[in-house]
Design a protein around this motif. Structure first.
Motif, PDB file in Angstrom:
ATOM      1  N   GLU A 135       0.832  -1.206   0.000  1.00 31.00           N
ATOM      2  CA  GLU A 135       0.000   0.000   0.000  1.00 31.00           C
ATOM      3  C   GLU A 135       0.867   1.255   0.000  1.00 31.00           C
ATOM      4  O   GLU A 135       0.658   2.168  -0.791  1.00 31.00           O
ATOM      5  CB  GLU A 135      -0.823   0.036   1.300  1.00 31.00           C
ATOM      6  N   TYR A 136       1.848   1.260   0.916  1.00 30.88           N
ATOM      7  CA  TYR A 136       2.643   2.480   1.049  1.00 30.88           C
ATOM      8  C   TYR A 136       3.674   2.615  -0.060  1.00 30.88           C
ATOM      9  O   TYR A 136       3.999   3.720  -0.481  1.00 30.88           O
ATOM     10  CB  TYR A 136       3.289   2.544   2.440  1.00 30.88           C
ATOM     11  N   ASN A 195       3.113   1.745  -2.978  1.00 28.93           N
ATOM     12  CA  ASN A 195       2.264   2.255  -4.026  1.00 28.93           C
ATOM     13  C   ASN A 195       2.071   3.764  -3.869  1.00 28.93           C
ATOM     14  O   ASN A 195       2.170   4.533  -4.822  1.00 28.93           O
ATOM     15  CB  ASN A 195       0.918   1.537  -3.943  1.00 28.93           C
ATOM     16  N   LEU A 199      -2.853  14.153   3.488  1.00 24.66           N
ATOM     17  CA  LEU A 199      -3.597  13.038   4.089  1.00 24.66           C
ATOM     18  C   LEU A 199      -3.826  13.266   5.574  1.00 24.66           C
ATOM     19  O   LEU A 199      -4.440  12.449   6.245  1.00 24.66           O
ATOM     20  CB  LEU A 199      -2.830  11.724   3.901  1.00 24.66           C
ATOM     21  N   VAL A 253      -4.025  -0.258  -7.996  1.00 26.62           N
ATOM     22  CA  VAL A 253      -3.683   0.937  -7.220  1.00 26.62           C
ATOM     23  C   VAL A 253      -4.712   1.145  -6.112  1.00 26.62           C
ATOM     24  O   VAL A 253      -5.905   1.234  -6.347  1.00 26.62           O
ATOM     25  CB  VAL A 253      -3.621   2.182  -8.131  1.00 26.62           C
ATOM     26  N   GLN A 254      -4.208   1.163  -4.918  1.00 25.62           N
ATOM     27  CA  GLN A 254      -5.090   1.362  -3.769  1.00 25.62           C
ATOM     28  C   GLN A 254      -5.561   2.812  -3.764  1.00 25.62           C
ATOM     29  O   GLN A 254      -4.793   3.721  -3.986  1.00 25.62           O
ATOM     30  CB  GLN A 254      -4.315   1.105  -2.483  1.00 25.62           C
ATOM     31  N   VAL A 307      -6.299   6.250  -2.501  1.00 24.27           N
ATOM     32  CA  VAL A 307      -5.610   7.025  -1.482  1.00 24.27           C
ATOM     33  C   VAL A 307      -6.455   7.109  -0.215  1.00 24.27           C
ATOM     34  O   VAL A 307      -5.947   7.078   0.899  1.00 24.27           O
ATOM     35  CB  VAL A 307      -5.274   8.431  -2.023  1.00 24.27           C
ATOM     36  N   THR A 355      -5.793   4.440   2.340  1.00 21.10           N
ATOM     37  CA  THR A 355      -4.599   4.695   3.111  1.00 21.10           C
ATOM     38  C   THR A 355      -4.907   5.655   4.249  1.00 21.10           C
ATOM     39  O   THR A 355      -4.458   5.473   5.378  1.00 21.10           O
ATOM     40  CB  THR A 355      -3.520   5.288   2.207  1.00 21.10           C
ATOM     41  N   VAL A 356      -5.687   6.678   3.928  1.00 19.38           N
ATOM     42  CA  VAL A 356      -6.020   7.660   4.958  1.00 19.38           C
ATOM     43  C   VAL A 356      -6.761   6.996   6.102  1.00 19.38           C
ATOM     44  O   VAL A 356      -6.468   7.224   7.268  1.00 19.38           O
ATOM     45  CB  VAL A 356      -6.906   8.781   4.380  1.00 19.38           C
ATOM     46  N   ARG A 363      -6.624   3.953   7.134  1.00 24.72           N
ATOM     47  CA  ARG A 363      -5.708   3.179   7.997  1.00 24.72           C
ATOM     48  C   ARG A 363      -4.957   4.115   8.923  1.00 24.72           C
ATOM     49  O   ARG A 363      -4.725   3.824  10.073  1.00 24.72           O
ATOM     50  CB  ARG A 363      -4.688   2.434   7.136  1.00 24.72           C
TER      51      ARG A 363
END
Ligand SMILES: Nc1ncnc2c1ncn2[C@@H]1O[C@H](COP(=O)(O)OP(=O)(O)O)[C@@H](O)[C@H]1O
Ligand SMILES: [Mg+2]
Lengths: 244, 555
Positions: free
Chosen positions: A122-123, A125, A188, B543-544, B546, B549-550, B552
């Motif tokens: 994930e990261y 990426n 983010l 592609v995850q 974004v 991710t936030v 998490r």
């Protein structure tokens, strides 16, 4: 605002050389704090004291209100909450890109291999390095290494990210790719404490800018306050020197 | 995702294999160590198995030869025949232990053997540390010289004036040289094999021996001549006697004497005659017919045919020796490296804050320094003697010889490796430690996951070097009678008297071993370094978003 890190009366001596003198400052949740100042002013030392890579000579640090200098406090436990990005990348030479981002998760956070790989990807990426998972650090350019280093720190899901001049060791054409990743992270909502010489980045991204000189915090405020209306002579002199 | 996963996990698996292999070896070794004979129903006799016709080594059980303990070879000779009779008389099973001459008495006093039957004379000096039975063979002194040389017509001690003479170390043979006027007394030698080589090469003009050995030497090498003097050496009765060596106040003594008394003079003479006839060098000369190459075994010149013959006759013995050498060197290097890694990690632990821990660490570090200094500062051959015999004398531990050998090589290698490892750790960039600490690893985790793998890669050449050195240096362990390659070669040469050819074979085997090991290590190094190029993953990864991710991030 919720305080994450509070530095109180921090002092640090190397032998008799006092590098940090009675430093007080705070990092709040969700904030991006940029530390600027000329070379040798103690910025790196401050950052290294915050994650205890250097022993404090005096003062203390509160993490979410908890005194981490108490005997009962476990250093490794505390460091799990902080991600660190070094000027010299310091990727683990014996691991490829993917396992650089996995080994800490597995050994320190005790995640399963599958979880760790999922998170790492994930990261990787996010920083645009997912294509290079089988590369060894020695096979990457500086900018790529630094992006992997950021992914490695993020894979530990830290509460705060510390950056020590992450672009200073890079060739100029690679600075942009790393700064872009850092901006993404700021957007983010990540809490970040960044030592930098990139004034443009500080202006654009920072919520707060701290100016250090000769081991003390001379002035701190919003980018607007520090860059456009500095109060202190030393700040003005520094900005004049660097922006010209 | 991740069809091809390399990195930590692979290396871990490799190390895992290494460990399990190692565990198996340890179990095997302790297995043979544990198989200790219950001392009560065996009669354990020590001898050189290299002093024909009293005792020698052969590869079959022909002519009543007895299996040598811890080896696939057999011991034959007069001593063995007599030992068999004694064992039978005692109602016990005979066990033969092959031991260097100088190791016989220590082996006896430390309880590793029950008796010495090695053509040993009951001298006063020896009587101070051990007891002897009654005489079981009587001989007289002779000289062995080069045929056709300056002394082959000698008939009296005076005729040897100007000759370079030697004899076996720690025997009365050496002291009687003083009775020969005008001779040059050369340094004493360890065994008869060496003296025969020295005589052959002209380093000495002659050596002093006893009748049976003289006959043997003459028979084995037609350039040797035995001289029996009419008016010979003055010797004490005890010196030409041969008796069974026993520990002081041994309970066995009366029984042994009783059994020996029942063996008549004629029977003894017959047994000696048979031994002289059966000793390996003599029979070898008779069955050349089927070996294809006709060689005159008594021909003293170097020859390739001899090498072929030695290899074809003693191949298994050489191979077993090489196997033992390789086993000791391999296990010793692995354990030594593990010791080195462990000590390296301990010696680089950062200074703890607590005073108690700091003192403790200081004590441990000084102990480790002492260990390193002692083992680096003394020869392995000396350590072998001290540890093997010392452990028996001081603590009554009867160490299995192979175990002792591996133990000695391991701690020796450990002492060297710990310094190499320490250097290796110090050469790792400080940033590697800091990055590991920064993600929350403690000292042990940092070492295990980040530093040591890099150190191991860096010290691999040094480790390989240690391995090669160990292959060669295990040869010194022949002093504690480990049946490694050098020891086996000595036995082979002791039987066929072809020193150059036998040791040449050993030389080739040693070189093949070290050369192969070096190549294998190179290949391993290359593999560890991995491919020079990496593959960029072409098919775009999913592609995850974004946002994921936030999320998490906020958990
Ligand atoms: N390990 C150390 N030992 C002694 N002095 C040090 C050490 N690290 C940094 N210093 C000194 O502390 C001062 C501040 O250094 P540093 O924090 O690296 O400054 P900056 O990052 O702002 O350039 C410098 O004078 C430097 O020489
Ligand atoms: Mg700095």
């Amino acid at each position: 605002m919720e305080k994450i890190i509070e530095v109180k009366h921090l002092s640090k001596k190397f032998g008799t050389h006092e590098v940090l003198k009675d430093i007080d400052f705070t990092v709040n949740k969700g904030e991006v704090v940029c530390v600027i100042g000329s070379s040798g002013s103690g910025k790196s030392t401050l950052l290294r004291c915050v994650n205890l890579l250097e022993k404090l000579t005096g003062g203390t640090i509160l993490y979410q209100g908890d005194d981490i200098m108490k005997d009962t406090h476990n250093v490794e436990e505390y460091r799990k909450h902080l991600g660190m990005v070094f000027q010299q990348f310091n990727l683990f030479n014996n691991h490829d890109v993917l396992s650089n981002c996995m080994v800490g998760q597995i050994k320190v956070l005790k995640r399963t291999k599958e979880e760790a790989e999922q998170t790492a990807l994930e990261y990787l990426n996010l920083v645009g390095m997912a294509q290079y998972i089988h590369a060894k650090p020695s096979q990457l350019s500086g900018g790529q290494k630094q992006r992997v280093a950021i992914a490695r720190a993020l894979s530990m899901n830290p509460d705060v990210m510390l950056f020590d001049e992450p672009t200073s060791a890079l060739d100029p054409e690679m600075v942009g790719e790393v700064l872009k990743v850092m901006k993404d992270l700021a957007n983010l909502g990540l809490t970040m404490l960044v030592v930098t010489h990139e004034m443009g980045f500080a202006k654009e991204v920072a919520n707060r800018v701290v100016f250090m000189d000769q081991g003390v915090i001379v002035e701190e405020g919003t980018p607007e306050e520090i860059f456009n209306h500095p109060k202190e002579e030393r700040t003005k002199a520094f900005l004049k020197r660097t922006l010209d | 995702m991740g069809k091809k996963k390399e990195g930590v996990f692979d290396v871990r698996k490799k190390i895992g294999y290494l460990f399990s292999m190692f565990a198996v070896i340890v179990v095997l070794i302790s297995g043979c160590g544990g198989a200790g004979d219950s001392k009560d129903d065996t009669f354990v006799v020590g001898m050189e198995a290299g002093y024909a016709p009293f005792n020698w080594t052969q590869s079959t059980d022909a002519n009543g030869a007895v299996k040598i303990d811890g080896s696939a070879d057999y011991a034959g000779g007069y001593d063995v025949a007599l030992a068999q009779k004694v064992a039978d008389g005692l109602g016990k099973k005979l066990v033969i232990v092959k031991t260097e001459w100088d190791g016989l008495i220590p082996a006896l006093t430390s309880g590793k053997i029950d008796a010495v039957m090695a053509g040993m004379s009951p001298t006063d000096e020896r009587r101070q540390s051990i007891d002897f039975s009654e005489n079981y063979y009587k001989s007289h002194l002779v000289l062995v010289v080069k045929k056709g040389g300056a002394y082959d017509q000698a008939t009296s001690l005076q005729d040897f004036s100007g000759a370079k003479i030697t004899a076996q170390l720690n025997t009365f043979h050496y002291s009687v040289i003083d009775q020969m006027p005008g001779v040059v007394k050369e340094t004493a030698m360890d065994n008869f094999s060496s003296m025969r080589v020295a005589l052959q090469s002209g380093v000495i003009d002659g050596y002093i021996s006893e009748l049976p050995e003289g006959i043997t030497a003459e028979a084995a090498n037609n350039s040797f001549k035995m001289i029996e003097l009419e008016d010979g050496f003055q010797t004490a009765e005890e010196d030409t006697d041969t008796a069974v060596g026993l520990v002081k106040n041994s309970a066995l003594k009366a029984d042994v004497n009783q059994i020996l008394a029942e063996i008549s003079e004629e029977e003894r003479a017959d047994l000696m005659e048979a031994a002289i006839k059966n000793q390996p060098a003599e029979t070898d000369t008779e069955d050349d017919a089927d070996s294809g190459t006709v060689i005159d075994a008594k021909d003293s010149s170097l020859s390739f045919a001899w090498i072929v013959k030695i290899v074809s006759e003693n191949g298994p013995m050489f191979l077993r020796g090489a196997g033992v050498t390789l086993l000791i060197a391999l296990v010793g290097t692995i354990i030594g490296t593990l010791i080195g890694l462990l000590i390296g990690v301990i010696r680089t632990i950062p200074k703890p804050d607590s005073k108690v821990k700091r003192t403790l660490l200081k004590i441990i570090n000084s102990l480790l320094s002492i260990y390193i200094e002692i083992f680096r500062g003394t020869p392995m051959i000396v350590q072998a003697m001290v540890i093997y015999y010392g452990s028996a004398l001081a603590f009554g531990v009867d160490m299995n010889r192979l175990f002792a050998a591996i133990f000695i090589v391991s701690i020796n290698t450990g002492a060297y490796m710990s310094e190499i490892v320490r250097g290796g750790i110090l050469s790792i960039d400080k940033g590697q430690f800091e990055a590991a600490h920064a993600i929350g690893m403690n000292h042990l985790q940092t070492m295990k996951n980040v530093v040591l793998p890099q150190v191991m890669r860096n010290i691999l050449p040094a480790t390989g070097n240690e391995f090669v050195i160990n292959i060669k240096d295990t040869s010194v362990l022949n002093v504690i009678s480990v049946t490694e390659l050098y020891f086996q070669t000595k036995s082979v040469a002791g039987n066929n008297f072809r020193y150059f050819e036998s040791f040449f074979v050993a030389c080739v085997i040693y070189f093949i071993m070290t050369f192969t090991v070096t190549r294998i290590l190179r290949a391993i190094e290359k593999r560890l370094d991995g491919p020079e190029n990496y593959v960029v993953i072409q098919n775009q990864m999913q592609v995850q978003a974004v946002e994921n991710t936030v999320k998490r991030e906020e958990d």
